[in-house]
Design a protein around this motif. Structure first.
Motif, PDB file in Angstrom:
ATOM      1  N   PRO A   1      -3.010   0.522  -0.728  1.00  6.09           N
ATOM      2  CA  PRO A   1      -2.050   1.564  -1.100  1.00  6.09           C
ATOM      3  C   PRO A   1      -1.560   2.351   0.108  1.00  6.09           C
ATOM      4  O   PRO A   1      -2.301   2.583   1.069  1.00  6.09           O
ATOM      5  CB  PRO A   1      -2.853   2.469  -2.052  1.00  6.09           C
ATOM      6  CG  PRO A   1      -3.985   1.624  -2.515  1.00  6.09           C
ATOM      7  CD  PRO A   1      -4.304   0.687  -1.387  1.00  6.09           C
ATOM      8  N   GLN A   2      -0.298   2.730   0.058  1.00  5.62           N
ATOM      9  CA  GLN A   2       0.344   3.648   0.987  1.00  5.62           C
ATOM     10  C   GLN A   2       0.556   3.069   2.384  1.00  5.62           C
ATOM     11  O   GLN A   2       1.643   3.154   2.930  1.00  5.62           O
ATOM     12  CB  GLN A   2      -0.455   4.959   1.099  1.00  5.62           C
ATOM     13  CG  GLN A   2      -0.756   5.618  -0.233  1.00  5.62           C
ATOM     14  CD  GLN A   2       0.495   5.927  -1.037  1.00  5.62           C
ATOM     15  OE1 GLN A   2       1.517   6.249  -0.478  1.00  5.62           O
ATOM     16  NE2 GLN A   2       0.393   5.794  -2.347  1.00  5.62           N
TER      17      GLN A   2
ATOM     18  N   VAL B   1      12.541   1.392  -1.813  1.00  3.42           N
ATOM     19  CA  VAL B   1      12.640   0.967  -3.213  1.00  3.42           C
ATOM     20  C   VAL B   1      11.261   0.861  -3.846  1.00  3.42           C
ATOM     21  O   VAL B   1      11.038   1.304  -4.984  1.00  3.42           O
ATOM     22  CB  VAL B   1      13.397  -0.375  -3.304  1.00  3.42           C
ATOM     23  CG1 VAL B   1      13.397  -0.894  -4.738  1.00  3.42           C
ATOM     24  CG2 VAL B   1      14.823  -0.222  -2.797  1.00  3.42           C
ATOM     25  N   GLU B   2      10.309   0.291  -3.109  1.00  2.00           N
ATOM     26  CA  GLU B   2       8.967   0.128  -3.664  1.00  2.00           C
ATOM     27  C   GLU B   2       8.266   1.465  -3.837  1.00  2.00           C
ATOM     28  O   GLU B   2       7.632   1.720  -4.872  1.00  2.00           O
ATOM     29  CB  GLU B   2       8.137  -0.781  -2.752  1.00  2.00           C
ATOM     30  CG  GLU B   2       6.719  -1.006  -3.254  1.00  2.00           C
ATOM     31  CD  GLU B   2       5.902  -1.872  -2.327  1.00  2.00           C
ATOM     32  OE1 GLU B   2       4.950  -1.348  -1.714  1.00  2.00           O
ATOM     33  OE2 GLU B   2       6.233  -3.073  -2.198  1.00  2.00           O
ATOM     34  N   ASN B   3       8.365   2.341  -2.842  1.00  2.00           N
ATOM     35  CA  ASN B   3       7.635   3.613  -2.893  1.00  2.00           C
ATOM     36  C   ASN B   3       8.175   4.568  -3.958  1.00  2.00           C
ATOM     37  O   ASN B   3       7.400   5.314  -4.571  1.00  2.00           O
ATOM     38  CB  ASN B   3       7.664   4.291  -1.525  1.00  2.00           C
ATOM     39  CG  ASN B   3       6.871   3.514  -0.477  1.00  2.00           C
ATOM     40  OD1 ASN B   3       5.966   2.763  -0.812  1.00  2.00           O
ATOM     41  ND2 ASN B   3       7.228   3.688   0.779  1.00  2.00           N
ATOM     42  N   TYR B   4       9.492   4.549  -4.170  1.00  2.00           N
ATOM     43  CA  TYR B   4      10.084   5.561  -5.048  1.00  2.00           C
ATOM     44  C   TYR B   4      10.550   5.017  -6.396  1.00  2.00           C
ATOM     45  O   TYR B   4      10.862   5.805  -7.294  1.00  2.00           O
ATOM     46  CB  TYR B   4      11.263   6.234  -4.333  1.00  2.00           C
ATOM     47  CG  TYR B   4      10.844   7.021  -3.124  1.00  2.00           C
ATOM     48  CD1 TYR B   4      10.241   8.272  -3.256  1.00  2.00           C
ATOM     49  CD2 TYR B   4      11.013   6.509  -1.842  1.00  2.00           C
ATOM     50  CE1 TYR B   4       9.839   8.993  -2.142  1.00  2.00           C
ATOM     51  CE2 TYR B   4      10.618   7.220  -0.719  1.00  2.00           C
ATOM     52  CZ  TYR B   4      10.031   8.465  -0.879  1.00  2.00           C
ATOM     53  OH  TYR B   4       9.622   9.175   0.229  1.00  2.00           O
ATOM     54  N   LEU B   5      10.614   3.708  -6.545  1.00  2.00           N
ATOM     55  CA  LEU B   5      11.052   3.141  -7.824  1.00  2.00           C
ATOM     56  C   LEU B   5       9.988   2.261  -8.462  1.00  2.00           C
ATOM     57  O   LEU B   5       9.585   2.482  -9.608  1.00  2.00           O
ATOM     58  CB  LEU B   5      12.352   2.341  -7.618  1.00  2.00           C
ATOM     59  CG  LEU B   5      13.599   3.159  -7.242  1.00  2.00           C
ATOM     60  CD1 LEU B   5      14.796   2.226  -7.050  1.00  2.00           C
ATOM     61  CD2 LEU B   5      13.914   4.199  -8.307  1.00  2.00           C
TER      62      LEU B   5
ATOM     63  N   VAL C   1       1.704  12.656  -6.567  1.00  2.00           N
ATOM     64  CA  VAL C   1       1.096  13.437  -5.491  1.00  2.00           C
ATOM     65  C   VAL C   1      -0.409  13.177  -5.440  1.00  2.00           C
ATOM     66  O   VAL C   1      -0.994  13.008  -4.358  1.00  2.00           O
ATOM     67  CB  VAL C   1       1.385  14.934  -5.690  1.00  2.00           C
ATOM     68  CG1 VAL C   1       0.681  15.765  -4.623  1.00  2.00           C
ATOM     69  CG2 VAL C   1       2.889  15.187  -5.663  1.00  2.00           C
ATOM     70  N   ALA C   2      -1.050  13.126  -6.604  1.00  2.00           N
ATOM     71  CA  ALA C   2      -2.488  12.847  -6.639  1.00  2.00           C
ATOM     72  C   ALA C   2      -2.796  11.467  -6.091  1.00  2.00           C
ATOM     73  O   ALA C   2      -3.803  11.273  -5.401  1.00  2.00           O
ATOM     74  CB  ALA C   2      -3.005  12.973  -8.075  1.00  2.00           C
ATOM     75  N   ALA C   3      -1.923  10.489  -6.368  1.00  2.00           N
ATOM     76  CA  ALA C   3      -2.148   9.135  -5.851  1.00  2.00           C
ATOM     77  C   ALA C   3      -2.061   9.107  -4.334  1.00  2.00           C
ATOM     78  O   ALA C   3      -2.887   8.467  -3.651  1.00  2.00           O
ATOM     79  CB  ALA C   3      -1.122   8.178  -6.457  1.00  2.00           C
ATOM     80  N   ILE C   4      -1.077   9.812  -3.757  1.00  2.00           N
ATOM     81  CA  ILE C   4      -0.926   9.822  -2.296  1.00  2.00           C
ATOM     82  C   ILE C   4      -2.110  10.516  -1.636  1.00  2.00           C
ATOM     83  O   ILE C   4      -2.693  10.013  -0.664  1.00  2.00           O
ATOM     84  CB  ILE C   4       0.399  10.505  -1.916  1.00  2.00           C
ATOM     85  CG1 ILE C   4       1.590   9.695  -2.428  1.00  2.00           C
ATOM     86  CG2 ILE C   4       0.497  10.689  -0.408  1.00  2.00           C
ATOM     87  CD1 ILE C   4       2.925  10.356  -2.210  1.00  2.00           C
ATOM     88  N   VAL C   5      -2.490  11.687  -2.173  1.00  2.00           N
ATOM     89  CA  VAL C   5      -3.620  12.420  -1.596  1.00  2.00           C
ATOM     90  C   VAL C   5      -4.913  11.613  -1.716  1.00  2.00           C
ATOM     91  O   VAL C   5      -5.717  11.546  -0.781  1.00  2.00           O
ATOM     92  CB  VAL C   5      -3.767  13.790  -2.291  1.00  2.00           C
ATOM     93  CG1 VAL C   5      -5.032  14.496  -1.822  1.00  2.00           C
ATOM     94  CG2 VAL C   5      -2.551  14.656  -2.001  1.00  2.00           C
TER      95      VAL C   5
ATOM     96  N   ALA D   1      -9.254   3.163   0.162  1.00  2.00           N
ATOM     97  CA  ALA D   1      -7.857   3.140  -0.286  1.00  2.00           C
ATOM     98  C   ALA D   1      -7.694   2.306  -1.552  1.00  2.00           C
ATOM     99  O   ALA D   1      -6.884   2.639  -2.426  1.00  2.00           O
ATOM    100  CB  ALA D   1      -6.968   2.588   0.832  1.00  2.00           C
ATOM    101  N   LEU D   2      -8.451   1.229  -1.677  1.00  2.00           N
ATOM    102  CA  LEU D   2      -8.329   0.362  -2.849  1.00  2.00           C
ATOM    103  C   LEU D   2      -8.826   1.038  -4.123  1.00  2.00           C
ATOM    104  O   LEU D   2      -8.241   0.867  -5.191  1.00  2.00           O
ATOM    105  CB  LEU D   2      -9.102  -0.940  -2.614  1.00  2.00           C
ATOM    106  CG  LEU D   2      -8.533  -1.891  -1.553  1.00  2.00           C
ATOM    107  CD1 LEU D   2      -9.461  -3.073  -1.348  1.00  2.00           C
ATOM    108  CD2 LEU D   2      -7.152  -2.377  -1.954  1.00  2.00           C
TER     109      LEU D   2
END
Length: 361
Positions: free
Chosen positions: A263-264, A299-303, A318-322, A336-337
């Motif tokens: 992720p990220q 496209v992948e990050n925001y859609l 936001v919780a997923a990014i943090v 991260a996984l």
């Protein structure tokens, strides 16, 4: 006042003699018990630390088994026996791993061989350059190379080679161990789950079972969503590589798909690798690769990613990014996984257990 009837001191001596009075909690006994508790805790810490690598493999295998369990359940709903369903999922997983290795290893071996074959030509071209030849003579590079080729240095180099071989063997051994443990966990998943629920008091077992099954379902849904996003990234890369004429398009697609599972940061790593390959071919191709991945990542990050994860695990963006950033900082790639499923589980526990309990106070 004497001891009550039935008390150990009320009767006679008994078969093994007269029992004494219970020990009083003296400061010495309290301190000794506390010291023994500290020693046991430290021994457990040392055991976990020494077995850390093995526990990581077990954790990865258990995580994969939980993620693959929905596939086993789906096959069983079609009438397959459990053993056949586990075998089908295992063979599919092995086919994917074999395809990835087949796509990656031949290009690496062939390009490494081509580089080794071209080394003499590179050396000859350098010797033809007057400036380089003067540097070789001035600094006695040929003599330094001959002096470096001693028995001690050769032995040290061989040790490095054997170290690399040991690293490769260890990696293969870890992969095989994870696969075997994953198969075992999938085959005995129901029994292991029932054993875990059996450790909970019977008065709370039904509620714990419902919450636990919901958490396991979210982990499986996250795995399916992550695989779908990675597959889409790999297919897109494969089509783009064919359009721009990159060498080994399938291998590059596999690299992007594997990196996209992280992720990220995984998508960025895959984009950098493919862009470097493009710049190695020529500058316009490298620029095209950079532009393509810049657009695709947006496209992948925001859609794509928010919609898939919102449907599968229902985690706030936001919780997923943090969570992903904290997981990388604490436990690396493994953190991260498991970060997003962990956040989904924490949100479920907070919503179903903690918040209702706070409302009753």
């Amino acid at each position: 006042m004497g001891p009550t009837p039935g008390h150990p001191l009320a009767g006679g001596a008994g078969q093994f003699g007269q029992p004494g009075r219970p020990l009083r909690l003296s400061p010495f006994l309290v301190g000794l018990t506390g010291g023994l508790g500290v020693l046991v805790a430290y021994a457990l810490f040392l055991a976990v630390r020494n077995a850390g690598s093995v526990l990581v493999l077990v954790f990865i295998a258990l995580f994969l088994a939980i993620g693959l369990h929905p596939a086993v359940v789906r096959l069983r709903s079609w009438g397959m026996p459990r053993g056949v369903a586990v075998a089908a999922v295992t063979l599919t997983l092995l086919a994917i791993i074999t395809g990835a290795v087949y796509a990656l290893v031949p290009p690496i071996v062939s390009q490494t061989g081509e580089l080794i074959e071209q080394v003499p030509d590179y050396v000859t071209q350098l010797r033809r350059n007057g400036t380089v030849n003067d540097l070789i003579v001035q600094y006695d590079l040929a003599g330094r190379i001959n002096s470096a080729a001693t028995t001690e240095n050769i032995t040290r180099a061989l040790g490095g080679v054997f170290g690399a071989a040991g690293f490769i063997f260890g990696t293969v051994f870890n992969i095989v161990t994870v696969i075997v443990l994953t198969i075992y966990f999938m085959a005995t998943f129901d029994r292991l789950r029932d054993l875990g629920y059996g450790l909970v008091p019977a008065t709370r077992r039904d509620r714990v079972r419902r919450i636990g099954d919901a958490i396991l379902a979210k982990v499986g849904a996250y795995m399916v969503g992550a695989l779908a996003i990675a597959l889409l990234a790999g297919v897109s890369t494969f089509v783009f590589a064919i359009v721009v004429g990159l060498a080994y398009p399938f291998a590059l697609a596999v690299v992007v798909a594997i990196c996209d599972l992280i992720p990220q940061i995984g998508a960025t790593i895959g984009a950098v690798v493919i862009s470097l390959v493009g710049f190695a071919a020529d500058v316009p191709t490298g620029i095209a690769c950079a532009v393509f991945f810049l657009i695709y990542q947006q496209v992948e990050n925001y859609l794509i990613y928010p919609r898939v994860m919102r449907r599968s695990v229902q985690v706030n963006d936001v919780a997923a990014i943090v969570a992903a950033l904290l997981g990388v900082a604490l436990f690396g790639v493994i953190g991260a996984l498991v970060a997003i499923p962990a956040v989904a589980a924490i949100q479920l526990v907070l919503r179903e257990v903690v918040l209702p309990r706070q409302q009753l106070r």
